[in-house]
Design an enzyme around this catalytic site. Structure first.
Site, mmCIF file in Angstrom:
data_model
loop_
_atom_site.group_PDB
_atom_site.id
_atom_site.type_symbol
_atom_site.label_atom_id
_atom_site.label_comp_id
_atom_site.label_asym_id
_atom_site.label_seq_id
_atom_site.Cartn_x
_atom_site.Cartn_y
_atom_site.Cartn_z
ATOM 1 N N GLN A 1 2.164 -5.375 -2.830
ATOM 2 C CA GLN A 1 2.059 -6.285 -1.706
ATOM 3 C C GLN A 1 3.629 -5.219 -1.547
ATOM 4 O OE1 GLN A 1 1.129 -9.635 -3.548
ATOM 5 N NE2 GLN A 1 -0.664 -8.840 -2.969
ATOM 6 N N THR B 1 2.746 -12.288 2.801
ATOM 7 C CA THR B 1 1.877 -13.315 2.139
ATOM 8 C C THR B 1 2.871 -14.765 1.603
ATOM 9 O OG1 THR B 1 0.341 -12.276 -0.569
ATOM 10 C CG2 THR B 1 2.433 -11.677 -0.521
ATOM 11 N N THR C 1 -5.689 -11.144 3.908
ATOM 12 C CA THR C 1 -6.970 -10.786 3.263
ATOM 13 C C THR C 1 -8.828 -11.839 2.914
ATOM 14 O OG1 THR C 1 -6.258 -11.052 0.515
ATOM 15 C CG2 THR C 1 -5.728 -8.741 1.605
ATOM 16 N N ASP D 1 0.580 -1.497 -0.146
ATOM 17 C CA ASP D 1 0.077 0.212 0.108
ATOM 18 C C ASP D 1 0.667 1.379 -0.041
ATOM 19 O OD1 ASP D 1 -2.294 -1.572 0.233
ATOM 20 O OD2 ASP D 1 -2.312 -1.521 2.099
ATOM 21 N N LEU E 1 3.944 12.221 0.743
ATOM 22 C CA LEU E 1 4.664 13.342 1.981
ATOM 23 C C LEU E 1 3.153 14.811 2.370
ATOM 24 C CD1 LEU E 1 7.768 13.941 2.634
ATOM 25 C CD2 LEU E 1 7.171 16.048 0.761
ATOM 26 N N GLY F 1 1.579 3.141 -2.240
ATOM 27 C CA GLY F 1 1.141 3.858 -3.988
ATOM 28 C C GLY F 1 1.519 3.166 -4.832
ATOM 29 N N LYS F 2 1.665 2.006 -5.280
ATOM 30 C CA LYS F 2 2.689 1.383 -6.206
ATOM 31 C C LYS F 2 1.370 1.552 -7.293
ATOM 32 C CE LYS F 2 2.171 -2.584 -4.326
ATOM 33 N NZ LYS F 2 2.074 -2.319 -3.205
ATOM 34 N N GLY F 3 0.655 1.776 -7.174
ATOM 35 C CA GLY F 3 -0.553 1.643 -8.164
ATOM 36 C C GLY F 3 -0.053 3.025 -8.678
ATOM 37 N N LYS F 4 -0.301 4.653 -7.442
ATOM 38 C CA LYS F 4 -0.476 5.737 -8.446
ATOM 39 C C LYS F 4 0.747 6.045 -9.401
ATOM 40 C CE LYS F 4 0.879 10.194 -7.469
ATOM 41 N NZ LYS F 4 0.623 11.873 -7.226
ATOM 42 N N GLY G 1 -4.708 -3.979 -3.305
ATOM 43 C CA GLY G 1 -5.293 -3.346 -4.361
ATOM 44 C C GLY G 1 -4.501 -1.973 -4.536
ATOM 45 N N HIS G 2 -4.561 -1.729 -6.120
ATOM 46 C CA HIS G 2 -3.694 -0.450 -6.768
ATOM 47 C C HIS G 2 -5.360 0.539 -6.924
ATOM 48 C CE1 HIS G 2 0.064 -3.433 -6.957
ATOM 49 N NE2 HIS G 2 -1.123 -3.400 -5.434
HETATM 50 P P1 GDP Z 1 -0.440 0.410 -3.153
HETATM 51 O O1 GDP Z 1 -1.494 -0.234 -2.932
HETATM 52 O O2 GDP Z 1 1.061 0.613 -3.207
HETATM 53 O O3 GDP Z 1 -0.728 0.863 -4.988
HETATM 54 O O4 GDP Z 1 -1.083 1.509 -2.281
HETATM 55 P P2 GDP Z 1 -2.562 1.850 -2.267
HETATM 56 O O5 GDP Z 1 -3.927 2.599 -3.612
HETATM 57 O O6 GDP Z 1 -3.394 0.412 -1.336
HETATM 58 O O7 GDP Z 1 -3.028 2.987 -1.512
HETATM 59 C C1 GDP Z 1 -2.344 4.225 -1.206
HETATM 60 C C2 GDP Z 1 -3.271 5.387 -0.870
HETATM 61 O O8 GDP Z 1 -2.448 6.666 -0.878
HETATM 62 C C3 GDP Z 1 -4.024 5.448 -2.269
HETATM 63 O O9 GDP Z 1 -5.296 5.564 -2.333
HETATM 64 C C4 GDP Z 1 -3.893 6.421 -3.150
HETATM 65 O O10 GDP Z 1 -4.853 6.779 -3.946
HETATM 66 C C5 GDP Z 1 -2.969 7.340 -1.899
HETATM 67 N N1 GDP Z 1 -2.186 7.795 -2.559
HETATM 68 C C6 GDP Z 1 -0.929 8.082 -3.226
HETATM 69 N N2 GDP Z 1 -0.258 8.787 -3.370
HETATM 70 C C7 GDP Z 1 -0.694 9.758 -2.362
HETATM 71 C C8 GDP Z 1 -0.409 10.587 -2.051
HETATM 72 O O11 GDP Z 1 0.914 11.421 -2.572
HETATM 73 N N3 GDP Z 1 -1.120 11.889 -1.193
HETATM 74 C C9 GDP Z 1 -2.071 11.624 -0.994
HETATM 75 N N4 GDP Z 1 -2.681 11.886 0.310
HETATM 76 N N5 GDP Z 1 -2.525 9.633 -0.550
HETATM 77 C C10 GDP Z 1 -1.642 9.292 -1.311
HETATM 78 P P1 IMO Z 2 -0.937 -3.696 -2.189
HETATM 79 O O1 IMO Z 2 -0.221 -4.738 -3.542
HETATM 80 C C1 IMO Z 2 -0.972 -4.590 2.176
HETATM 81 C C2 IMO Z 2 -1.640 -8.968 3.996
HETATM 82 C C3 IMO Z 2 -2.466 -8.796 4.406
HETATM 83 C C4 IMO Z 2 -2.220 -9.858 5.880
HETATM 84 C C5 IMO Z 2 -1.016 -10.459 4.779
HETATM 85 C C6 IMO Z 2 -0.916 -11.776 3.666
HETATM 86 O O2 IMO Z 2 -2.097 -3.304 -3.013
HETATM 87 O O3 IMO Z 2 0.074 -3.713 -1.468
HETATM 88 P P2 IMO Z 2 -2.631 -12.446 1.926
HETATM 89 O O4 IMO Z 2 -4.034 -12.445 2.082
HETATM 90 O O5 IMO Z 2 -1.931 -12.092 1.090
HETATM 91 O O6 IMO Z 2 -2.545 -13.794 2.328
HETATM 92 O O7 IMO Z 2 -2.578 -11.659 3.415
HETATM 93 O O8 IMO Z 2 -0.595 -9.621 3.873
HETATM 94 N N1 IMO Z 2 -1.494 -8.283 2.727
HETATM 95 C C7 IMO Z 2 -1.107 -6.315 1.685
HETATM 96 N N2 IMO Z 2 -1.532 -5.609 2.764
HETATM 97 N N3 IMO Z 2 -1.328 -4.556 1.202
HETATM 98 C C8 IMO Z 2 -0.792 -5.203 -0.180
HETATM 99 O O9 IMO Z 2 -0.926 -5.407 -1.379
HETATM 100 C C9 IMO Z 2 -1.779 -6.802 0.771
HETATM 101 N N4 IMO Z 2 -1.647 -8.210 0.115
HETATM 102 C C10 IMO Z 2 -1.511 -8.788 1.511
HETATM 103 O O10 IMO Z 2 -2.844 -8.158 5.355
HETATM 104 O O11 IMO Z 2 -1.438 -9.219 6.469
HETATM 105 MG MG MG Z 3 -2.739 -1.641 -1.229
#
Ligand code: GDP
Ligand code: IMO
Ligand code: MG
Length: 454
Positions: A223, A238, A128, A13, A331, A15-18, A40-41
């Site tokens: 992840q 994971t 998850t 989480d 930031l 911010g890999k998606g962004k 979840g990106h």
């Molecule tokens: P990922 O799993 O690594 O792709 O990250 P997620 O999407 O799960 O979580 C990152 C969250 O932070 C998302 O809701 C993005 O829209 C948000 N996000 C990404 N970059 C920034 C940032 O620089 N500032 C803020 N406030 N939100 C951000």
């Molecule tokens: P993204 O790609 C954050 C965590 C789960 C749990 C552990 C094992 O959005 O960064 P699993 O369902 O994979 O067997 O769960 O890994 N986890 C994540 N935490 N971001 C993720 O993906 C995750 N995918 C799994 O919360 O602690």
């Molecule tokens: Mg995520």
């Protein structure tokens, strides 16, 4: 041309998606190599939010080919829902391809994931619940169903009749759950197969052809480093390899085609699920980070645990992934804080340690040693260059780069594409060694000179 891996440098989480969406501007192909619908990106484009689980974040560019590679595990139901949701928003998925050798998440995987977590009680991992661990376990046990099996009804029927009767014993005897009806599952998955057929390819070959045509390939990690099955905080991890090395294995490419590895890290730390987290904050500052950062899981909606930036984790991510540079996200979430702490060492039973411990038992006993720096108490959301940033924010970034011994090439100060400072083009800019022969971090200026000498 450059082939680039984007990975999470913390617990996911980041911010890999962004960042992937941003870099996809110059990518011809974007590949997901591991993980499944646990990912979840979130990508925000012109005020519209896209939540992606399996489909690479490059899908928002109509010309970009997106490949779900063989190291992923695919839940067809969720994937088809994701395809439908994108199409409903007028995002074409005609450039999406899925690997015929990826493994398939079945209903018994989801059931066993949830039931085994319940059975573990206080030893639960906090998964998850998407069936990820059981799908990868079957892959290792060599009882898994692959996408190619879905494409051959007779093979699918034969395999599933045996597997479901075997899994039903586990569901019944171990977890006291009702058995699955093989005919119903086979019928359901044959329907998914019909819809998925046009997307299925030999993905390793497809990627190799792109390499031969000198296309730009982006490998989008899911992840993060500390969730890696081998190098993460086992057992709270994971079941795949989110580290850079995993991208090659999961895509079926050799490491020699990779030009760069970019790590993504938040300006603080979050974690979802169970397991030790030395810099976790259980106070109002933790709540503030969670609220300002909207720290709720994209996949499960769970509140993410929040804490200060941990430079030992950062340095570990640099080592394990061979990071060339870093994208620091969120930031802006720190904007209101008067003071900010960074973990610079661990105290393990009175011993000061500067390296991330590989022993989970030691990690669980780590107490953070902090350096405190002043906050900037000013909004950074509208900054578009390093010069726009408050001096304290710039100092904070410099401190992170110095502690991690890696250059920062992107700073993100908001969820939208434009809320980004590109310090240096992470794909086409100069590739730097982390340290010179004296162990000093090499600056851009020095490196340009070295490149000229060469
Ligand atoms: P990922 O799993 O690594 O792709 O990250 P997620 O999407 O799960 O979580 C990152 C969250 O932070 C998302 O809701 C993005 O829209 C948000 N996000 C990404 N970059 C920034 C940032 O620089 N500032 C803020 N406030 N939100 C951000
Ligand atoms: P993204 O790609 C954050 C965590 C789960 C749990 C552990 C094992 O959005 O960064 P699993 O369902 O994979 O067997 O769960 O890994 N986890 C994540 N935490 N971001 C993720 O993906 C995750 N995918 C799994 O919360 O602690
Ligand atoms: Mg995520």
């Amino acid at each position: 041309m450059a082939n680039v891996i984007v990975i999470g440098a913390q617990w996911g989480d980041e911010g890999k998606g962004k960042i992937t969406d941003l870099l996809s501007r110059s990518a011809d192909v974007v590949v997901r190599s591991q993980g499944g619908v646990n990912a979840g990106h979130t990508v925000v484009v012109q005020g519209q939010t896209f939540k992606l689980h399996l489909i690479p974040s490059g899908i928002l560019y109509p010309e970009t080919e997106c490949i779900i590679g063989s190291g992923t595990v695919i839940d067809p139901q969720v994937l088809l829902e994701e395809i439908d949701a994108l199409e409903a928003l007028n995002v074409s998925t005609s450039n999406l391809k899925i690997s015929q050798t990826a493994h398939v998440t079945m209903p018994y995987h989801r059931l066993i994931d949830k039931a085994s977590e319940e059975r573990r009680g206080k030893y639960k991992i906090g998964t998850t619940g998407r069936g990820i661990g059981p799908t990868y376990a079957d892959k290792s046990e060599r009882t898994g169903i692959r996408i190619i099996d879905l494409m051959q009804p007779e093979t699918l029927r034969e395999k599933l009749e045996w597997t479901i009767s075997y899994k039903n014993v586990i569901l019944d005897k171990l977890y006291n759950l009702s058995p699955l009806d093989p005919e119903q599952v086979i019928g359901e998955y044959l329907q998914y197969a019909e819809r998925l057929k046009p997307y299925v390819i030999d993905s390793s070959l497809k990627i190799f052809e792109a390499v031969q045509k000198r296309k730009n390939i982006l490998f989008e990690g899911a992840q993060g480093t500390l969730l890696d099955l081998d190098h993460g905080t086992y057992p709270y991890v994971t079941s795949s390899n989110p580290i850079a090395g995993g991208a090659c294995v999961g895509s079926g490419v050799g490491p020699t085609i990779i030009d760069r590895v970019i790590g993504v890290a938040k300006a603080y730390t979050t974690r979802v699920g169970e397991g030790p987290f030395p810099t976790e904050l259980h106070d109002e500052t933790g709540d503030l980070l969670g609220d300002r950062g909207a720290e709720f899981g994209t996949t499960t909606g769970r509140r993410r645990r929040c804490g200060w930036f941990d430079a030992l984790i950062g340095r570990y991510a640099v080592r394990i992934n061979g990071l060339d540079c870093l994208a620091v996200t969120k930031l802006d979430v720190l904007d209101e804080l008067k003071e900010i702490k960074v973990c610079v060492a661990y105290d393990i039973d009175g011993r000061i340690c500067h390296d991330f411990p590989s022993s989970s038992l030691e990690f669980a006993r780590c107490q953070p040693v902090y350096r405190t720096v002043p906050g900037w108490q000013r909004s950074t959301s509208d900054c578009r260059s390093l010069e726009d940033l408050p001096p304290q924010a710039l100092d904070y970034l410099k401190l992170l780069a110095e502690l991690m011994e890696v250059p920062i090439s992107i700073v993100s100060i908001g969820a939208s594409r434009d809320q980004t400072i590109i310090v240096e083009d992470p794909i086409h800019g100069p590739k730097r060694a982390l340290l010179d022969s004296n162990g000093t971090p090499v600056t851009t200026h020095e490196l340009h000179n070295k490149d000229q000498v060469k």
